[in-house]
Design a protein around this motif. Structure first.
Motif, PDB file in Angstrom:
ATOM      1  N   GLN A  56      28.602  33.078  40.330  1.00 59.81           N
ATOM      2  CA  GLN A  56      29.458  34.232  40.048  1.00 59.81           C
ATOM      3  C   GLN A  56      29.548  35.159  41.251  1.00 59.81           C
ATOM      4  OE1 GLN A  56      27.699  35.844  36.420  1.00 59.81           O
ATOM      5  NE2 GLN A  56      29.685  35.619  35.457  1.00 59.81           N
ATOM      6  N   TYR A  57      28.424  35.473  41.842  1.00 61.16           N
ATOM      7  CA  TYR A  57      28.437  36.408  42.959  1.00 61.16           C
ATOM      8  C   TYR A  57      29.102  35.792  44.187  1.00 61.16           C
ATOM      9  CZ  TYR A  57      26.990  40.338  45.796  1.00 61.16           C
ATOM     10  OH  TYR A  57      27.004  41.456  46.591  1.00 61.16           O
ATOM     11  N   ARG A  60      33.096  34.826  42.695  1.00 67.21           N
ATOM     12  CA  ARG A  60      33.802  35.895  41.986  1.00 67.21           C
ATOM     13  C   ARG A  60      35.018  35.365  41.221  1.00 67.21           C
ATOM     14  NH1 ARG A  60      32.202  37.988  46.824  1.00 67.21           N
ATOM     15  NH2 ARG A  60      34.214  37.744  47.825  1.00 67.21           N
ATOM     16  N   ARG A  61      34.758  34.366  40.411  1.00 67.14           N
ATOM     17  CA  ARG A  61      35.808  33.760  39.583  1.00 67.14           C
ATOM     18  C   ARG A  61      35.291  33.620  38.157  1.00 67.14           C
ATOM     19  NH1 ARG A  61      39.930  30.478  42.075  1.00 67.14           N
ATOM     20  NH2 ARG A  61      39.912  30.790  44.302  1.00 67.14           N
ATOM     21  N   PHE A 101      31.766  40.397  32.792  1.00 66.25           N
ATOM     22  CA  PHE A 101      32.921  40.261  33.677  1.00 66.25           C
ATOM     23  C   PHE A 101      34.198  40.001  32.879  1.00 66.25           C
ATOM     24  CE2 PHE A 101      29.060  39.161  35.858  1.00 66.25           C
ATOM     25  CZ  PHE A 101      29.107  40.071  36.900  1.00 66.25           C
ATOM     26  N   TYR A 106      37.606  39.936  34.688  1.00 69.36           N
ATOM     27  CA  TYR A 106      37.281  39.253  35.939  1.00 69.36           C
ATOM     28  C   TYR A 106      37.953  39.914  37.151  1.00 69.36           C
ATOM     29  CZ  TYR A 106      35.449  35.684  32.855  1.00 69.36           C
ATOM     30  OH  TYR A 106      34.745  35.013  31.896  1.00 69.36           O
ATOM     31  N   ARG A 108      36.505  43.021  38.489  1.00 75.90           N
ATOM     32  CA  ARG A 108      35.479  43.810  39.181  1.00 75.90           C
ATOM     33  C   ARG A 108      34.196  42.999  39.242  1.00 75.90           C
ATOM     34  NH1 ARG A 108      35.480  49.414  39.735  1.00 75.90           N
ATOM     35  NH2 ARG A 108      33.285  49.111  39.395  1.00 75.90           N
ATOM     36  N   TRP A 109      33.540  43.016  40.394  1.00 72.03           N
ATOM     37  CA  TRP A 109      32.335  42.233  40.601  1.00 72.03           C
ATOM     38  C   TRP A 109      31.222  43.046  41.270  1.00 72.03           C
ATOM     39  CZ3 TRP A 109      32.364  37.472  38.457  1.00 72.03           C
ATOM     40  CH2 TRP A 109      33.607  36.951  38.084  1.00 72.03           C
ATOM     41  N   ALA A 178      36.358  32.172  47.612  1.00 68.45           N
ATOM     42  CA  ALA A 178      35.885  33.385  46.946  1.00 68.45           C
ATOM     43  C   ALA A 178      37.012  34.391  46.838  1.00 68.45           C
ATOM     44  CB  ALA A 178      34.708  33.994  47.717  1.00 68.45           C
ATOM     45  N   ARG A 179      37.024  35.093  45.742  1.00 76.95           N
ATOM     46  CA  ARG A 179      38.024  36.146  45.547  1.00 76.95           C
ATOM     47  C   ARG A 179      37.469  37.465  46.052  1.00 76.95           C
ATOM     48  NH1 ARG A 179      40.356  34.416  39.778  1.00 76.95           N
ATOM     49  NH2 ARG A 179      41.768  32.827  40.543  1.00 76.95           N
ATOM     50  N   THR A 181      36.167  41.351  46.095  1.00 73.47           N
ATOM     51  CA  THR A 181      35.238  42.015  45.194  1.00 73.47           C
ATOM     52  C   THR A 181      35.949  42.753  44.069  1.00 73.47           C
ATOM     53  OG1 THR A 181      33.728  42.258  47.038  1.00 73.47           O
ATOM     54  CG2 THR A 181      33.278  43.582  45.084  1.00 73.47           C
ATOM     55  N   ASP A 182      36.973  43.509  44.401  1.00 72.62           N
ATOM     56  CA  ASP A 182      37.744  44.241  43.379  1.00 72.62           C
ATOM     57  C   ASP A 182      39.212  43.880  43.516  1.00 72.62           C
ATOM     58  OD1 ASP A 182      35.635  45.658  42.219  1.00 72.62           O
ATOM     59  OD2 ASP A 182      35.679  47.151  43.817  1.00 72.62           O
TER      60      ASP A 182
END
Length: 184
Positions: A56-57, A60-61, A101, A106, A108-109, A178-179, A181-182
């Protein structure tokens, strides 16, 4: 998980296999601790949160924690005393990891959301461990250690997962998949 690339799936599979190996070791260590010093068993449960939180970290999906947890559970199922039940437990852990999340759709991380989710999962674990391990049969200090360990262990291992994911991200493993963070 729309727009899922093969690279993301293979990365999740690699984390899932590593997590499955970790699950196998944790099941035997946890079983031994439960048999010898049951009040410390709660401290071993956070290991099961490590692979999903790393995924997840790192990526970020949505859905990656569940996917990694399923893969980890399936890898470990053949080698654990619980068998396929271990895979079902892993699915439950992955689903609980996705909840905070999902609430934010999904988008905000932040690290605090990982910790908040781990605290929530730890409370669920503490209730389960109180009943499963039989904390009623422990002395009050032992029951407190069991419950506190069950709550703190997911938080500690989630923070460890964040550190591992940051180190992996620094190597460029997640570049391109990766996406941000926000997202708006």
């Amino acid at each position: 998980m729309k727009n899922t690339s093969t690279r993301l799936l293979l990365s999740c599979a690699a984390i899932g296999v590593a997590g499955g190996i970790l699950y196998i070791m944790a099941s035997y260590l946890g079983g031994t601790i439960n048999a010898v010093v049951p009040m410390l068993y709660g401290l071993t449960l956070g290991v099961y949160f490590l692979p999903g939180a790393v995924a997840q970290y790192l990526f970020r999906r949505g859905g990656v924690a569940l996917l990694v947890a399923v893969l980890s559970g399936l890898v470990s199922a053949a080698f654990q005393p619980l068998g396929f039940l271990a895979a079902l437990i892993a699915v439950g852990i992955g689903a609980v990891q996705e909840l905070p999340f999902l609430i934010f759709r999904y988008r905000r991380w932040p690290a605090w959301l990982f910790v908040a989710g781990a605290v929530f999962a730890g409370i669920i674990l503490a209730i389960g461990m109180y009943r499963l391990v039989g904390a009623r049969e422990l002395d009050p200090a032992g029951a407190i250690v069991l419950v506190a360990g069950s709550v703190l262990s997911p938080v500690i291992f989630t923070l460890l997962a964040i550190a591992v994911a940051r180190a992996l991200a620094a190597t460029g493993v997640a570049r391109g998949i990766a996406r941000p963070t926000d997202r708006p």
